[in-house]
Design an enzyme around this catalytic site. Structure first.
Site, PDB file in Angstrom:
ATOM      1  N   CYS A 163      25.454 -10.339  -4.334  1.00  0.00           N
ATOM      2  CA  CYS A 163      24.975 -11.636  -3.823  1.00  0.00           C
ATOM      3  C   CYS A 163      23.589 -11.593  -3.199  1.00  0.00           C
ATOM      4  CB  CYS A 163      25.976 -12.192  -2.819  1.00  0.00           C
ATOM      5  SG  CYS A 163      27.519 -12.650  -3.595  1.00  0.00           S
ATOM      6  N   LEU A 193      32.830 -16.361   1.296  1.00  0.00           N
ATOM      7  CA  LEU A 193      33.664 -15.178   1.555  1.00  0.00           C
ATOM      8  C   LEU A 193      32.854 -13.900   1.393  1.00  0.00           C
ATOM      9  CD1 LEU A 193      34.426 -13.599  -1.310  1.00  0.00           C
ATOM     10  CD2 LEU A 193      35.999 -15.472  -1.572  1.00  0.00           C
ATOM     11  N   ARG A 194      33.327 -12.856   2.067  1.00  0.00           N
ATOM     12  CA  ARG A 194      32.724 -11.525   1.922  1.00  0.00           C
ATOM     13  C   ARG A 194      33.696 -10.652   1.160  1.00  0.00           C
ATOM     14  NH1 ARG A 194      32.768 -10.540   8.145  1.00  0.00           N
ATOM     15  NH2 ARG A 194      34.723 -11.582   7.677  1.00  0.00           N
ATOM     16  N   ASP A 196      39.973 -16.833 -17.577  1.00  0.00           N
ATOM     17  CA  ASP A 196      38.859 -15.898 -17.761  1.00  0.00           C
ATOM     18  C   ASP A 196      38.742 -15.588 -19.239  1.00  0.00           C
ATOM     19  OD1 ASP A 196      37.345 -14.006 -15.449  1.00  0.00           O
ATOM     20  OD2 ASP A 196      37.147 -13.333 -17.530  1.00  0.00           O
ATOM     21  N   VAL A 238      35.265 -14.025  -6.569  1.00  0.00           N
ATOM     22  CA  VAL A 238      35.391 -15.359  -5.974  1.00  0.00           C
ATOM     23  C   VAL A 238      36.501 -16.161  -6.651  1.00  0.00           C
ATOM     24  CG1 VAL A 238      34.209 -17.597  -5.799  1.00  0.00           C
ATOM     25  CG2 VAL A 238      33.093 -15.529  -5.031  1.00  0.00           C
TER      26      VAL A 238
HETATM   27  N1  LIG Z   1      31.212 -11.753  -4.874  1.00  0.00           N
HETATM   28  C1  LIG Z   1      30.997 -12.380  -3.743  1.00  0.00           C
HETATM   29  O1  LIG Z   1      31.167 -11.851  -2.650  1.00  0.00           O
HETATM   30  C2  LIG Z   1      30.550 -13.823  -3.762  1.00  0.00           C
HETATM   31  C3  LIG Z   1      30.602 -14.585  -2.584  1.00  0.00           C
HETATM   32  C4  LIG Z   1      30.205 -15.911  -2.623  1.00  0.00           C
HETATM   33  C5  LIG Z   1      29.735 -16.454  -3.808  1.00  0.00           C
HETATM   34  N2  LIG Z   1      29.674 -15.684  -4.932  1.00  0.00           N
HETATM   35  C6  LIG Z   1      29.208 -16.315  -6.181  1.00  0.00           C
HETATM   36  O2  LIG Z   1      30.349 -16.610  -6.977  1.00  0.00           O
HETATM   37  C7  LIG Z   1      30.032 -16.451  -8.362  1.00  0.00           C
HETATM   38  C8  LIG Z   1      30.981 -15.471  -9.004  1.00  0.00           C
HETATM   39  O3  LIG Z   1      30.794 -14.205  -8.407  1.00  0.00           O
HETATM   40  P1  LIG Z   1      31.840 -13.025  -8.591  1.00  0.00           P
HETATM   41  O4  LIG Z   1      31.401 -11.927  -7.705  1.00  0.00           O
HETATM   42  O5  LIG Z   1      33.214 -13.560  -8.469  1.00  0.00           O
HETATM   43  O6  LIG Z   1      31.555 -12.633 -10.122  1.00  0.00           O
HETATM   44  P2  LIG Z   1      32.434 -11.712 -11.075  1.00  0.00           P
HETATM   45  O7  LIG Z   1      31.473 -11.105 -12.023  1.00  0.00           O
HETATM   46  O8  LIG Z   1      33.312 -10.825 -10.251  1.00  0.00           O
HETATM   47  O9  LIG Z   1      33.386 -12.728 -11.844  1.00  0.00           O
HETATM   48  C9  LIG Z   1      32.956 -13.646 -12.799  1.00  0.00           C
HETATM   49  C10 LIG Z   1      34.095 -13.821 -13.795  1.00  0.00           C
HETATM   50  O10 LIG Z   1      33.752 -14.900 -14.681  1.00  0.00           O
HETATM   51  C11 LIG Z   1      34.226 -14.565 -15.972  1.00  0.00           C
HETATM   52  N3  LIG Z   1      33.554 -15.402 -16.972  1.00  0.00           N
HETATM   53  C12 LIG Z   1      32.247 -15.378 -17.383  1.00  0.00           C
HETATM   54  N4  LIG Z   1      32.039 -16.322 -18.330  1.00  0.00           N
HETATM   55  C13 LIG Z   1      33.201 -16.972 -18.504  1.00  0.00           C
HETATM   56  C14 LIG Z   1      33.601 -18.049 -19.338  1.00  0.00           C
HETATM   57  N5  LIG Z   1      32.752 -18.625 -20.188  1.00  0.00           N
HETATM   58  N6  LIG Z   1      34.886 -18.454 -19.281  1.00  0.00           N
HETATM   59  C15 LIG Z   1      35.757 -17.855 -18.449  1.00  0.00           C
HETATM   60  N7  LIG Z   1      35.428 -16.838 -17.628  1.00  0.00           N
HETATM   61  C16 LIG Z   1      34.165 -16.403 -17.648  1.00  0.00           C
HETATM   62  C17 LIG Z   1      33.947 -13.080 -16.097  1.00  0.00           C
HETATM   63  O11 LIG Z   1      34.732 -12.465 -17.097  1.00  0.00           O
HETATM   64  C18 LIG Z   1      34.318 -12.594 -14.691  1.00  0.00           C
HETATM   65  O12 LIG Z   1      35.673 -12.210 -14.599  1.00  0.00           O
HETATM   66  C19 LIG Z   1      28.570 -16.019  -8.405  1.00  0.00           C
HETATM   67  O13 LIG Z   1      27.764 -17.160  -8.560  1.00  0.00           O
HETATM   68  C20 LIG Z   1      28.350 -15.413  -7.034  1.00  0.00           C
HETATM   69  O14 LIG Z   1      27.007 -15.481  -6.630  1.00  0.00           O
HETATM   70  C21 LIG Z   1      30.086 -14.389  -4.943  1.00  0.00           C
END
Ligand SMILES: NC(=O)c1ccc[n+]([C@@H]2O[C@H](COP(=O)([O-])OP(=O)(O)OC[C@H]3O[C@@H](n4cnc5c(N)ncnc54)[C@H](O)[C@@H]3O)[C@@H](O)[C@H]2O)c1
Length: 468
Positions: A283, A156-157, A34, A15
């Site tokens: 998700c 997003l998906r 990150d 995301v």
């Molecule tokens: N993946 C999807 O399709 C999707 C869609 C909609 C919403 N979401 C939501 O979005 C959020 C993120 O999901 P994602 O799939 O992108 O997760 P992800 O695990 O791919 O990414 C999370 C990122 O955050 C970083 N991170 C963690 N702690 C941190 C900190 N203290 N400082 C800086 N960076 C840090 C991690 O290193 C990682 O790169 C979740 O809440 C998820 O439910 C995801």
């Protein structure tokens, strides 16, 4: 022209990275943060850590210009006017969302606020998280009038993340102040005004200058609940059609005919009515559990969601029974597996039903040869190559001498496989399709014994093979 805003996006995952790239694409200046040093190094060197259509092109267009990558949260948040929190919110042992990453980021942001900032929850979070973030900031000494916390859930998906972000059905913003609402409208202005779609390099999609996306403004709590309710509803639709598919299996009816008939009702719609081996990914499983937990905390029983989860986990077991009834004994059998990601088009294997099924096969003593266009490297970290596990470099090598092929993700290229070549490579021409990618009649014509989900085998003589 739209005003450029300096945005920090904290978390560069599916995301965060997609949002950051799309904000740069929309004309803003973006600092992407990150705490994974390896990921930031890769991004700075021109790499792309995830598989997403259009992402490499967009990043190369803006890298070194309007987008930068850093591990320094403090620097990013002091420079930015708006800070998006897009870190993970995984499921905790008790089913609720683990908000410790959000908490850590909010505490750190508090230390760098020296002028008015809008802090945006992009991560999926339970209702009331907005109030918690506000409390954390205040406890860390941030003055009330120097920030607003906004909820801007992301829909997003994975796989089509860039297109979904730039061509959304709707943009939801949960705000409590007009000042923050103005900033959010400016950020999304290039989309809501339609201006983005006139750019020569605009990513193509369903939206256009004449048909821009609507922006829905609501309370922060309503926005938080909108995201959970959306994911819970979509998961329910999948479990519903899977339950119907099981009835179709028992009644000798094709679930696709039923899904088409049901989906043409405008009140229902045709999407998410594809039977298969159940939902997975990072998700739906965690968001359904978290929404149930939220309901419980608020004194409400949402047992419907427990049933959605139950049907989903049963679906894998029912599919496994299909494999057993097709092959009889499993120990020592060579099984070719097409698809490891939780769905086609992504490299994400989090909560993938395919991974669960491969682990069930290994436990039964099968040897597996695995293939996925994008998810093999990630899978090797949880299912390493060994005496029982081999990774193939293409679909035909995967099928070589196998007792059967399983189809576990719905990649488009699987549906385009050369069926004659596949049949010739296999020891026995058995295909057990968990994603209903092929027409059963065609598979029969091509000489396969073909099993799928909720669709009768195309001859009447196989009743004896039915799942016990
Ligand atoms: N993946 C999807 O399709 C999707 C869609 C909609 C919403 N979401 C939501 O979005 C959020 C993120 O999901 P994602 O799939 O992108 O997760 P992800 O695990 O791919 O990414 C999370 C990122 O955050 C970083 N991170 C963690 N702690 C941190 C900190 N203290 N400082 C800086 N960076 C840090 C991690 O290193 C990682 O790169 C979740 O809440 C998820 O439910 C995801």
């Amino acid at each position: 022209m739209n005003q450029q805003i300096v945005i920090a996006v904290v978390g560069s995952g599916y995301v965060g990275l997609v949002s950051a790239a799309c904000f740069a694409e929309m004309g803003h200046r973006v600092i992407c943060v990150d705490n994974d040093e390896e990921k930031v190094r890769l991004l700075n060197e021109g790499g792309v850590p995830i598989h997403e259509e259009y992402l490499p092109e967009i990043l190369s267009r803006h890298r070194g210009g309007s987008i930068e990558f850093t591990t320094e949260l403090h620097r990013a948040t002091s420079q930015a006017q708006v800070i998006f929190i897009a870190v993970g919110t995984p499921q905790s042992d008790t089913g609720d969302a683990d908000l410790s990453y959000v908490d850590a980021v909010a505490s750190e942001i508090a230390r760098s606020i020296d002028s008015y900032k809008v802090i945006v929850e992009k991560s999926t979070v339970p209702v009331y998280t907005n109030e918690w973030i506000t409390r954390i900031l205040e406890r860390n000494g941030t003055q009330k009038d120097t920030f607003d916390v906004v909820s801007n859930p992301e829909f997003l998906r994975e796989g089509t993340g860039v297109t979904d972000f730039l061509h959304p059905n709707r943009i939801v913003i949960g705000v409590e102040s007009e000042r923050a609402a103005r900033v959010m409208r400016q950020i999304y202005g290039p989309l809501t005004s339609g201006a983005y779609y006139n750019l020569p390099h605009a990513v193509p999609g369903s939206r256009s200058a004449n048909n821009p996306p609507p922006l829905l403004k609501m309370s922060t709590k309503a926005a938080e609940l909108t995201k959970h309710a959306t994911n819970a509803f979509l998961a329910m639709k999948i479990s519903f059609i899977n339950a119907v598919a099981n009835i179709c299996d028992a009644a000798g009816v094709n679930v696709e005919e039923v899904a088409e008939g049901v989906g043409m009702d405008e009140r229902i719609g045709p999407k998410f009515l594809r039977a298969g081996i159940g939902y997975g990914g990072s998700c739906f499983p965690k968001d359904v559990a978290a929404f149930r937990w939220v309901a419980e905390q608020l004194g409400q029983q949402f047992d419907l969601l427990a049933e959605v989860e139950k049907i989903n986990s049963q679906q894998k077991k029912l599919f496994f029974r299909k494999i057993r009834s097709a092959l009889w004994t499993l120990r020592g059998k060579n099984i070719a597996v097409l698809g490891l990601a939780f769905k086609g088009g992504t490299d994400d294997i989090r909560e993938s039903p395919a991974i669960d099924i491969v682990n069930m096969l290994l436990k039964e003593g099968c040897c597996v040869t695995l293939y996925d266009p994008a998810a093999m490297e990630r899978t090797k970290t949880v299912i390493p190559p060994g005496p029982q596990v081999r990774y193939a470099s293409d679909m035909y090598e995967m099928a070589q001498d196998a007792h059967a092929v399983l189809i576990l993700s719905d990649w488009q290229e699987f549906a385009a496989i050369d069926l004659d070549r596949l049949r010739n490579a296999l020891r026995h021409p058995i295909v057990i399709d968990g994603r209903n990618l092929f027409d059963p009649e065609l598979m029969l014509e091509k000489g396969f014994t073909y099993f799928s989900v909720g669709r009768p085998y195309p001859t009447t003589s196989v009743k004896a093979l039915k799942t016990l």
